[in-house]
Design an enzyme around this catalytic site. Structure first.
Site, PDB file in Angstrom:
ATOM      1  N   CYS A 341      19.082 -29.911  14.475  1.00  0.00           N
ATOM      2  CA  CYS A 341      20.367 -29.861  15.189  1.00  0.00           C
ATOM      3  C   CYS A 341      20.967 -31.240  15.500  1.00  0.00           C
ATOM      4  O   CYS A 341      22.195 -31.405  15.352  1.00  0.00           O
ATOM      5  CB  CYS A 341      20.257 -29.001  16.444  1.00  0.00           C
ATOM      6  SG  CYS A 341      18.696 -29.032  17.297  1.00  0.00           S
ATOM      7  N   ARG A 370       6.108 -30.885  13.194  1.00  0.00           N
ATOM      8  CA  ARG A 370       5.683 -30.905  14.594  1.00  0.00           C
ATOM      9  C   ARG A 370       4.168 -30.936  14.627  1.00  0.00           C
ATOM     10  O   ARG A 370       3.505 -30.211  13.881  1.00  0.00           O
ATOM     11  CB  ARG A 370       6.217 -29.678  15.350  1.00  0.00           C
ATOM     12  CG  ARG A 370       7.745 -29.637  15.387  1.00  0.00           C
ATOM     13  CD  ARG A 370       8.277 -28.413  16.087  1.00  0.00           C
ATOM     14  NE  ARG A 370       9.714 -28.296  15.884  1.00  0.00           N
ATOM     15  CZ  ARG A 370      10.446 -27.271  16.297  1.00  0.00           C
ATOM     16  NH1 ARG A 370       9.860 -26.275  16.940  1.00  0.00           N
ATOM     17  NH2 ARG A 370      11.756 -27.234  16.069  1.00  0.00           N
ATOM     18  N   HIS A 392      24.069 -24.340  12.216  1.00  0.00           N
ATOM     19  CA  HIS A 392      24.722 -24.649  13.488  1.00  0.00           C
ATOM     20  C   HIS A 392      26.215 -24.406  13.337  1.00  0.00           C
ATOM     21  O   HIS A 392      26.841 -24.902  12.403  1.00  0.00           O
ATOM     22  CB  HIS A 392      24.416 -26.084  13.909  1.00  0.00           C
ATOM     23  CG  HIS A 392      22.957 -26.297  14.151  1.00  0.00           C
ATOM     24  ND1 HIS A 392      22.117 -26.779  13.175  1.00  0.00           N
ATOM     25  CD2 HIS A 392      22.184 -26.030  15.228  1.00  0.00           C
ATOM     26  CE1 HIS A 392      20.882 -26.821  13.645  1.00  0.00           C
ATOM     27  NE2 HIS A 392      20.895 -26.368  14.893  1.00  0.00           N
TER      28      HIS A 392
END
Length: 649
Positions: A341, A370, A392
């Site tokens: 994002c 991650r 988005h």
């Protein structure tokens, strides 16, 4: 009303009066004996209590049974205490850590001293649990002064309970007793042990006390219990079926993906068939997105630390999610991208925007990274590198609800095409008592939450609301999908965000010629490709929808004399984008069919002398058998019809 009476409001809105001190169990008896026999606990003003606990003021009350989530949780919490009682009777002097309920069952962390549990003893412990359960001992709650609690566990020599007591305030400590066992616990518990009719201890593992590897390793015993023996049998059958469907096992057998220690734990390697399956999913989603007005973008796998500081992600997640990239220049700090994002915000910002430009919908199959603890990694469901079907939407405030509804429709289209028909939409909101966890103003949060609630209502979704489950920057709608085994998975999420546009100073010029902030909608129908594929494998047991299957057909020549004709058939099918291979092994046709069934190939096309002479193929369908003879062109038409029906928009 006498001051010795209390008003009890039941879930249907009816109000009844009872003597002050009435318990949930007594309320159940007043309604029906059948209900009373099944009540495990009571939810009093939103808090789960013992069914026997007295109610001293006007309250709303829900009576909880095995059919309620909180009822099961109470049942399994009480079962952990029952297991502890059984353990203490069999192994005098052992010490106990914590024993909570979990999603399916319970566990207890136990210190066996110098006699570690090997696993063979579990059946004996189960039998002792059921022996104690048949005594129907009440679970008795007692308020205890802290000094008395400390004295009790000092005399018992249980340092783990003493450690837990250090963090508790005097006046808030309760003991629970059943039979000969006493435990430090805030409850709640079921009325008595007799409700527990079936028990199975599933496995043992090691667990450091308080999760700290500097502390002693305790033995964690996992178990599950049921109010009926038949329910345990069904659960154990489901576990066996889950093993058969395990995506790690099927991933190997179907040659979809693998892992390598040299590459790194939690970093999947997609094999050719798995890559084809993955590419089909991506193409399917891109087609749907193109029809819905999305534009594809591509962003780097890394980003400057400043990017994530601006978004607020770095402060929120810090070292838990972000992994630094070593660069020759000490002044530059780059990080592996853990989310897409912030990058998309910068794409929006690259030129001025008008209200006429909105909504703008950016989509990317972006790979993110991650760091998960090695003990939490699990096949494709918990990995360190994964690809999100991320998008988005930047829109005006007056467009939020309409855009949100369009995303709901897209998610439901995906679920239908892939056979996920049993789902619940979870509205995840802020915790009103812990607002400091979140960024942004109350006004923005109220608008965002209202948009989600209204959109879900307009689409007629079956919803549950969870407080405290929102993202730190905005509320969200999560789709909880039930698979073929009845297990729930979170697949698909939509979030409304007023915060990132503010942090990145995103703007558009409105019809009033003034600058305004857009609203951002985050959405990912798959969530991540890795996790989605894992859930899909287990849901369909590797029998993928025909349009998605990486190996859709196999051509089986009866002997090598017919390989040339098999090649001609394969060429016709390839021209229609039907993928597969020729099994030209020197094996009998029966063996080839059996092997194709094991590989879960949707169609087996058998060619021999008769088929070659007549220009036909004999068609067998996986799991169904012989469909008769067809011309290759007829099969193409039949094949395409199945796919059209499956993914019709």
């Amino acid at each position: 009303m006498s001051n010795q009476q209390v008003k009890i409001t039941l879930p249907d809105g009816s109000v009844r009066e009872y003597e002050k001190g009435v318990s949930g169990l007594q309320i159940a008896v007043s309604i029906s004996e059948g209900l009373a026999r099944n009540v495990l606990a009571a939810k009093v003003n939103g808090e789960v209590w013992d069914a026997s606990r007295p109610i001293l003021q006007d309250s709303s009350v829900q009576l909880l049974t095995w059919n309620d989530k909180e009822g099961k949780s109470t049942f399994w919490h009480s079962s952990a205490h029952l297991m502890a009682e059984a353990l203490e009777s069999l192994y005098p002097g052992i010490k106990f850590g914590i024993g909570p309920p979990i999603e399916n069952g319970f566990y207890y962390d136990v210190d066996f001293g110098d006699k570690p549990l090997e696993g063979a003893e579990l059946e004996q412990i189960e039998n002792k649990m059921l022996e104690l359960a048949r005594q129907k001992n009440d679970y008795i709650r007692k308020d205890v002064a802290k000094k008395d609690a400390i004295a009790y566990f000092k005399e018992k020599g249980d340092e783990y309970k003493l450690d837990l007591l250090e963090g508790l305030a005097d006046g808030s400590i309760t003991f629970y007793e059943q039979g000969n066992f006493v435990d430090l616990c805030r409850g709640p518990h079921i009325p008595n042990t007799g409700f527990i009719k079936a028990a199975k201890l599933l496995n043992i593992a090691g667990a450091y006390w308080r999760g700290d590897e500097k502390n002693k390793m305790l033995t964690r015993i996992y178990g599950i219990t049921f109010p009926k023996a038949k329910e345990l049998e069904e659960y154990l059958h489901m576990l066996e079926e889950a093993k058969r469907r395990d995506h790690r096992k099927l991933g190997r057998e179907l040659e979809l993906f693998t892992f390598s220690e040299k590459v790194g734990m939690g970093l999947p390697l997609w094999l050719p068939k798995g890559t084809l399956l993955r590419e089909r999913l991506v193409a399917f989603m891109k087609r749907a997105q193109d029809k819905s007005g999305y534009q594809q973008v591509t962003t780097p796998h890394i980003g400057h630390k400043v990017l994530y500081e601006t978004s607020g992600h770095y402060e929120k997640y810090g070292k838990d999610s972000f992994q630094p990239i070593h660069t020759p220049n000490d002044g530059e700090e780059f990080l592996l991208k853990p989310m897409n994002c912030p990058h998309h915000c910068e794409i929006y910002k690259h030129k001025p925007r008008s209200y006429k430009d909105l909504p703008i919908r950016y989509a990317e199959f972006g790979t993110v990274y991650r760091y998960e603890q090695s003990g939490e990694l699990h096949g494709l469901t918990r990995v360190r590198g994964f690809t999100q079907d991320d998008a988005h939407i930047f829109c005006r405030p007056d467009q939020v609800k309409e855009e949100f509804i369009k995303v709901i429709d897209l998610v439901l289209y995906v679920f239908k095409a892939l056979g996920f028909e049993d789902y619940t939409a979870q509205i995840s909101l802020r915790d009103p008592d812990n607002k400091e966890k979140y960024i942004g103003t109350d006004e923005a949060w109220n608008k965002a939450e209202a948009s989600i609630i209204e959109a879900a209502a307009e689409r007629g979704l079956e919803t549950v609301t969870e407080l405290g489950e929102a993202a730190f920057y905005g509320p969200k709608l999560d789709f909880m999908v039930k698979d073929a085994l009845g297990r729930k998975w979170q697949l698909g999420t939509i979030q409304v965000d007023y915060q990132l546009p503010e942090r990145f100073q995103l703007e558009y010029i409105g019809s009033d010629n003034q600058k305004h902030r857009p609203v951002m909608i985050h959405r990912a129908p798959f969530g991540s490709l890795e996790r989605f594929v894992a859930v899909l494998i287990e849901h369909c047991a590797g029998n993928f929808p025909l349009w998605l299957s990486p190996e859709q057909i196999t051509i089986l020549p009866i002997s090598e004399k017919f390989i040339e004709y098999a090649e001609q058939v394969k060429s016709i099918l390839e021209d229609s984008d039907i993928t597969g291979a020729i099994d030209n092994r020197d094996e009998k046709i029966g063996r080839k069919i059996r092997d194709a069934e094991v590989k879960k190939i949707p169609f087996m096309l058998i060619v021999g002398e008769k088929e070659q002479q007549e220009g036909m193929i004999s068609v067998r369908k996986h799991g169904e058998g012989d469909l008769g003879a067809m011309r290759p062109e007829e099969f193409v038409s039949y094949f395409k019809g199945i796919i059209r029906e499956a993914i019709a928009h």
